[in-house]
Design a protein around this motif. Structure first.
Motif, PDB file in Angstrom:
ATOM      1  N   SER A 190       1.096  -2.498   4.228  1.00 23.92           N
ATOM      2  CA  SER A 190       0.027  -3.487   4.210  1.00 23.92           C
ATOM      3  C   SER A 190      -0.002  -4.075   2.809  1.00 23.92           C
ATOM      4  O   SER A 190       0.434  -3.418   1.851  1.00 23.92           O
ATOM      5  CB  SER A 190      -1.307  -2.810   4.541  1.00 23.92           C
ATOM      6  OG  SER A 190      -2.310  -3.796   4.665  1.00 23.92           O
ATOM      7  N   HIS A 209       0.157   3.940   1.557  1.00 25.46           N
ATOM      8  CA  HIS A 209      -0.061   4.690   2.800  1.00 25.46           C
ATOM      9  C   HIS A 209       0.904   4.220   3.880  1.00 25.46           C
ATOM     10  O   HIS A 209       1.776   4.958   4.302  1.00 25.46           O
ATOM     11  CB  HIS A 209      -1.524   4.532   3.245  1.00 25.46           C
ATOM     12  CG  HIS A 209      -1.837   5.224   4.524  1.00 25.46           C
ATOM     13  ND1 HIS A 209      -2.394   4.572   5.595  1.00 25.46           N
ATOM     14  CD2 HIS A 209      -1.646   6.512   4.909  1.00 25.46           C
ATOM     15  CE1 HIS A 209      -2.552   5.448   6.582  1.00 25.46           C
ATOM     16  NE2 HIS A 209      -2.107   6.619   6.179  1.00 25.46           N
ATOM     17  N   GLU A 210       0.737   3.004   4.352  1.00 22.53           N
ATOM     18  CA  GLU A 210       1.681   2.400   5.288  1.00 22.53           C
ATOM     19  C   GLU A 210       1.925   0.989   4.800  1.00 22.53           C
ATOM     20  O   GLU A 210       1.499   0.637   3.709  1.00 22.53           O
ATOM     21  CB  GLU A 210       1.110   2.409   6.717  1.00 22.53           C
ATOM     22  CG  GLU A 210       1.097   3.792   7.341  1.00 22.53           C
ATOM     23  CD  GLU A 210       0.504   3.786   8.746  1.00 22.53           C
ATOM     24  OE1 GLU A 210       0.243   2.700   9.293  1.00 22.53           O
ATOM     25  OE2 GLU A 210       0.289   4.882   9.276  1.00 22.53           O
ATOM     26  N   CYS A 252      -7.539  -1.745   0.868  1.00 26.77           N
ATOM     27  CA  CYS A 252      -6.406  -2.077   1.723  1.00 26.77           C
ATOM     28  C   CYS A 252      -6.915  -2.685   3.040  1.00 26.77           C
ATOM     29  O   CYS A 252      -7.801  -2.127   3.686  1.00 26.77           O
ATOM     30  CB  CYS A 252      -5.604  -0.808   2.007  1.00 26.77           C
ATOM     31  SG  CYS A 252      -4.269  -1.087   3.180  1.00 26.77           S
ATOM     32  N   CYS A 259       0.837  -1.203   0.000  1.00 29.60           N
ATOM     33  CA  CYS A 259       0.000   0.000   0.000  1.00 29.60           C
ATOM     34  C   CYS A 259       0.876   1.259   0.000  1.00 29.60           C
ATOM     35  O   CYS A 259       1.976   1.259   0.549  1.00 29.60           O
ATOM     36  CB  CYS A 259      -0.894  -0.024   1.242  1.00 29.60           C
ATOM     37  SG  CYS A 259      -2.048   1.361   1.323  1.00 29.60           S
ATOM     38  N   PRO A 287      -7.306   6.857   3.900  1.00 27.40           N
ATOM     39  CA  PRO A 287      -6.236   7.818   4.110  1.00 27.40           C
ATOM     40  C   PRO A 287      -5.144   7.832   3.036  1.00 27.40           C
ATOM     41  O   PRO A 287      -4.331   8.747   3.014  1.00 27.40           O
ATOM     42  CB  PRO A 287      -5.636   7.380   5.448  1.00 27.40           C
ATOM     43  CG  PRO A 287      -5.866   5.908   5.494  1.00 27.40           C
ATOM     44  CD  PRO A 287      -7.211   5.711   4.835  1.00 27.40           C
ATOM     45  N   LYS A 336      -5.588  -2.744   5.885  1.00 30.09           N
ATOM     46  CA  LYS A 336      -5.201  -2.066   7.129  1.00 30.09           C
ATOM     47  C   LYS A 336      -6.123  -0.883   7.460  1.00 30.09           C
ATOM     48  O   LYS A 336      -6.681  -0.830   8.554  1.00 30.09           O
ATOM     49  CB  LYS A 336      -3.748  -1.595   7.026  1.00 30.09           C
ATOM     50  CG  LYS A 336      -3.138  -1.229   8.362  1.00 30.09           C
ATOM     51  CD  LYS A 336      -1.625  -1.168   8.250  1.00 30.09           C
ATOM     52  CE  LYS A 336      -0.968  -0.943   9.594  1.00 30.09           C
ATOM     53  NZ  LYS A 336       0.497  -0.888   9.465  1.00 30.09           N
ATOM     54  N   HIS A 337      -6.267   0.058   6.527  1.00 29.97           N
ATOM     55  CA  HIS A 337      -7.111   1.235   6.813  1.00 29.97           C
ATOM     56  C   HIS A 337      -8.233   1.433   5.799  1.00 29.97           C
ATOM     57  O   HIS A 337      -8.957   2.424   5.865  1.00 29.97           O
ATOM     58  CB  HIS A 337      -6.268   2.514   6.857  1.00 29.97           C
ATOM     59  CG  HIS A 337      -5.140   2.467   7.830  1.00 29.97           C
ATOM     60  ND1 HIS A 337      -3.821   2.563   7.441  1.00 29.97           N
ATOM     61  CD2 HIS A 337      -5.140   2.306   9.174  1.00 29.97           C
ATOM     62  CE1 HIS A 337      -3.047   2.465   8.513  1.00 29.97           C
ATOM     63  NE2 HIS A 337      -3.814   2.309   9.576  1.00 29.97           N
ATOM     64  N   GLY A 338      -8.339   0.552   4.837  1.00 30.53           N
ATOM     65  CA  GLY A 338      -9.505   0.568   3.967  1.00 30.53           C
ATOM     66  C   GLY A 338      -9.468   1.467   2.747  1.00 30.53           C
ATOM     67  O   GLY A 338     -10.486   1.606   2.072  1.00 30.53           O
ATOM     68  N   SER A 339      -8.337   2.091   2.448  1.00 33.04           N
ATOM     69  CA  SER A 339      -8.282   2.874   1.208  1.00 33.04           C
ATOM     70  C   SER A 339      -8.521   1.959   0.016  1.00 33.04           C
ATOM     71  O   SER A 339      -8.061   0.823  -0.016  1.00 33.04           O
ATOM     72  CB  SER A 339      -6.910   3.533   1.039  1.00 33.04           C
ATOM     73  OG  SER A 339      -6.790   4.647   1.877  1.00 33.04           O
TER      74      SER A 339
HETATM   75  S1  FES Z   1      -1.857   0.954   5.036  1.00 29.27           S
HETATM   76 FE1  FES Z   1      -3.195   0.940   3.334  1.00 29.27          FE
HETATM   77  S2  FES Z   1      -4.624   2.520   3.782  1.00 29.27           S
HETATM   78 FE2  FES Z   1      -3.243   2.556   5.445  1.00 29.27          FE
END
Ligand code: FES
Length: 101
Positions: free
Chosen positions: A47, A44-45, A61, A42, A79, A63-66
């Motif tokens: 995942s 973002h972070e 994703c 991902c 995010p 982890k946070h659903g993006s």
């Molecule tokens: S790690 Fe994928 S949206 Fe945060």
């Protein structure tokens, strides 16, 4: 563009499958329009998108659903704001191949 690398037989990719080629992780998705490939990590972070839910042409994703567009890699929901890279694929001899950048 780079050389082509064989990933797997078409039948080995059921819905999503992760691969590592040349030290890069890529996620390949089976969609009604054919196979699509994105960077697995991902934007973002950390995942793995290959472990996310696929819905309506996007992967979410875990982890946070993006959501990321499977065709373009665009981030479609926060995010995450940055896209993930797409990979060129081809089918040859019943196998799925990815093109190195
Ligand atoms: S790690 Fe994928 S949206 Fe945060």
């Amino acid at each position: 563009m780079g050389q082509w690398v064989r990933l797997a037989a078409e039948g080995e990719i059921k819905s999503a499958k992760a691969f590592e080629i040349e030290g890069k992780r890529i996620a390949v998705f089976r969609t009604p329009e054919g196979f699509r490939a994105l960077d697995d990590v991902c934007s973002h972070e950390y995942s793995l998108l290959s472990e996310g839910e696929v819905w309506d042409g996007q992967v979410y994703c875990p982890k946070h659903g993006s959501a990321f567009d499977l065709a373009t890699g665009a981030a479609c929901g926060l995010p995450a704001t940055d896209p993930v890279k797409t990979w060129n694929l081809k089918i040859e001899g019943g196998d799925v191949w990815a093109q190195l950048p």
